[in-house]
Design a protein around this motif. Structure first.
Motif, short mmCIF file in Angstrom:
data_model
loop_
_atom_site.label_atom_id
_atom_site.label_comp_id
_atom_site.label_asym_id
_atom_site.label_seq_id
_atom_site.Cartn_x
_atom_site.Cartn_y
_atom_site.Cartn_z
N LEU A 53 0.71 -1.29 -0.13
CA LEU A 53 0.16 -0.04 -0.19
C LEU A 53 0.83 1.32 0.07
N ALA A 54 1.78 1.24 0.83
CA ALA A 54 2.88 2.32 1.00
C ALA A 54 3.59 2.51 -0.33
N ASN A 55 3.78 1.57 -0.97
CA ASN A 55 4.32 1.66 -2.44
C ASN A 55 3.84 1.58 -3.89
N GLY A 56 2.47 2.03 -3.45
CA GLY A 56 1.54 2.19 -4.65
C GLY A 56 1.29 0.77 -5.17
N TRP A 57 1.00 -0.34 -4.49
CA TRP A 57 0.69 -1.65 -4.73
C TRP A 57 1.72 -2.69 -5.67
N LYS A 58 3.00 -2.02 -5.61
CA LYS A 58 4.13 -2.38 -6.28
C LYS A 58 5.12 -2.90 -5.31
N CYS A 59 5.60 -4.21 -5.30
CA CYS A 59 6.75 -4.59 -4.25
C CYS A 59 8.03 -3.66 -4.47
N PRO A 60 8.55 -3.29 -3.20
CA PRO A 60 9.49 -2.34 -3.25
C PRO A 60 10.76 -3.05 -3.91
N LEU A 61 10.98 -4.52 -3.72
CA LEU A 61 11.96 -5.00 -4.66
C LEU A 61 12.03 -4.82 -6.11
N THR A 62 10.96 -4.83 -6.43
CA THR A 62 10.51 -4.52 -7.83
C THR A 62 11.05 -3.13 -8.30
N THR A 63 10.54 -2.15 -7.45
CA THR A 63 11.10 -0.80 -7.76
C THR A 63 12.48 -0.93 -7.84
N ALA A 65 14.65 -3.08 -8.48
CA ALA A 65 15.30 -3.75 -9.49
C ALA A 65 15.18 -2.97 -10.69
N GLU A 66 14.17 -1.98 -10.75
CA GLU A 66 14.00 -1.22 -11.92
C GLU A 66 14.90 0.03 -11.69
N GLN A 67 15.26 0.40 -10.76
CA GLN A 67 16.03 1.63 -10.36
C GLN A 67 17.52 1.09 -10.95
N GLN A 68 17.68 -0.23 -10.56
CA GLN A 68 19.15 -0.55 -10.99
C GLN A 68 19.05 -0.89 -12.47
N GLY A 69 18.06 -0.70 -13.22
CA GLY A 69 18.38 -0.82 -14.73
C GLY A 69 17.59 -1.94 -15.25
N SER A 70 16.70 -2.73 -14.44
CA SER A 70 16.14 -3.85 -15.00
C SER A 70 15.02 -3.61 -15.80
N THR A 71 14.57 -4.02 -16.78
CA THR A 71 13.26 -3.68 -17.51
C THR A 71 12.13 -4.58 -17.21
N HIS A 72 12.49 -5.74 -16.46
CA HIS A 72 11.37 -6.56 -16.12
C HIS A 72 11.56 -7.59 -14.84
N ALA A 73 11.15 -6.73 -13.77
CA ALA A 73 11.88 -7.40 -12.40
C ALA A 73 10.82 -8.18 -11.71
N GLN A 74 9.91 -8.65 -12.19
CA GLN A 74 8.86 -9.33 -11.50
C GLN A 74 9.50 -10.81 -11.30
N VAL A 75 9.66 -11.06 -9.95
CA VAL A 75 10.17 -12.27 -9.61
C VAL A 75 9.18 -13.59 -10.18
N THR A 76 8.06 -13.47 -9.90
CA THR A 76 6.98 -14.35 -10.43
C THR A 76 7.12 -15.02 -11.85
N ASP A 77 7.54 -13.99 -12.66
CA ASP A 77 7.56 -14.30 -14.02
C ASP A 77 8.65 -15.35 -14.03
N MET A 78 9.66 -15.35 -13.34
CA MET A 78 10.77 -16.34 -13.60
C MET A 78 10.45 -17.80 -13.28
N PHE A 79 9.32 -18.34 -12.56
CA PHE A 79 8.92 -19.54 -12.39
C PHE A 79 7.54 -19.88 -12.47
N LEU A 80 6.82 -19.04 -12.78
CA LEU A 80 5.46 -19.18 -12.82
C LEU A 80 4.76 -19.05 -14.29
N PRO A 81 3.75 -19.49 -14.65
CA PRO A 81 3.16 -19.05 -16.14
C PRO A 81 2.66 -17.81 -16.07
N LYS A 82 2.91 -17.25 -17.03
CA LYS A 82 2.46 -15.54 -17.20
C LYS A 82 0.94 -15.29 -16.77
N TRP A 83 0.15 -16.19 -17.04
CA TRP A 83 -1.23 -15.76 -16.62
C TRP A 83 -1.46 -15.82 -15.02
#
Length: 109
Positions: A53-63, A65-83
């Motif tokens: 809630l404090a981070n606009g419904w986005k994981c701070p680790l994702t934020t 990672a994006e600040q470090q240059g990642s264009t796609h920082a969702q951890v769930t995409d690494m091992f879960l189906p996209k849907w």
């Protein structure tokens, strides 16, 4: 690159830990086995909700990672189906709501 690996590792560990807590919570309320683990899981999800809630419904680790240059920082995409990865907050949120309703039922009825 090293920070990216660190972020992905932390993200994965947190995701697995919270997934385990969610399923433990569901198990305990379904089988009426309320223990300290039940309350730890509830506390963890409340804290996670407040952080999101404090981070606009986005994981701070994702934020981060994006600040470090990642264009796609969702951890769930690494091992879960996209849907599933695209709906992980809705799915886990629904399961948590069901668990809380069952917990309330077990405690008050």
């Amino acid at each position: 690159m090293r920070s990216q690996i660190y972020i992905e590792t932390c993200h994965t560990v947190v995701f697995i830990l919270l997934s385990g807590l969610l399923f433990a919570l569901l198990y305990e309320v379904i089988f009426d086995s309320i223990t300290i683990l039940t309350w730890l899981a509830v506390a963890a999800f409340v804290i996670e909700g407040l952080i999101l809630l404090a981070n606009g419904w986005k994981c701070p680790l994702t934020t981060y990672a994006e600040q470090q240059g990642s264009t796609h920082a969702q951890v769930t995409d690494m091992f879960l189906p996209k849907w599933f990865a695209d709906r992980v907050f809705q799915i886990y949120g629904s399961l948590f709501a069901i668990a809380i309703l069952l917990l309330a039922f077990r405690l008050f009825i």
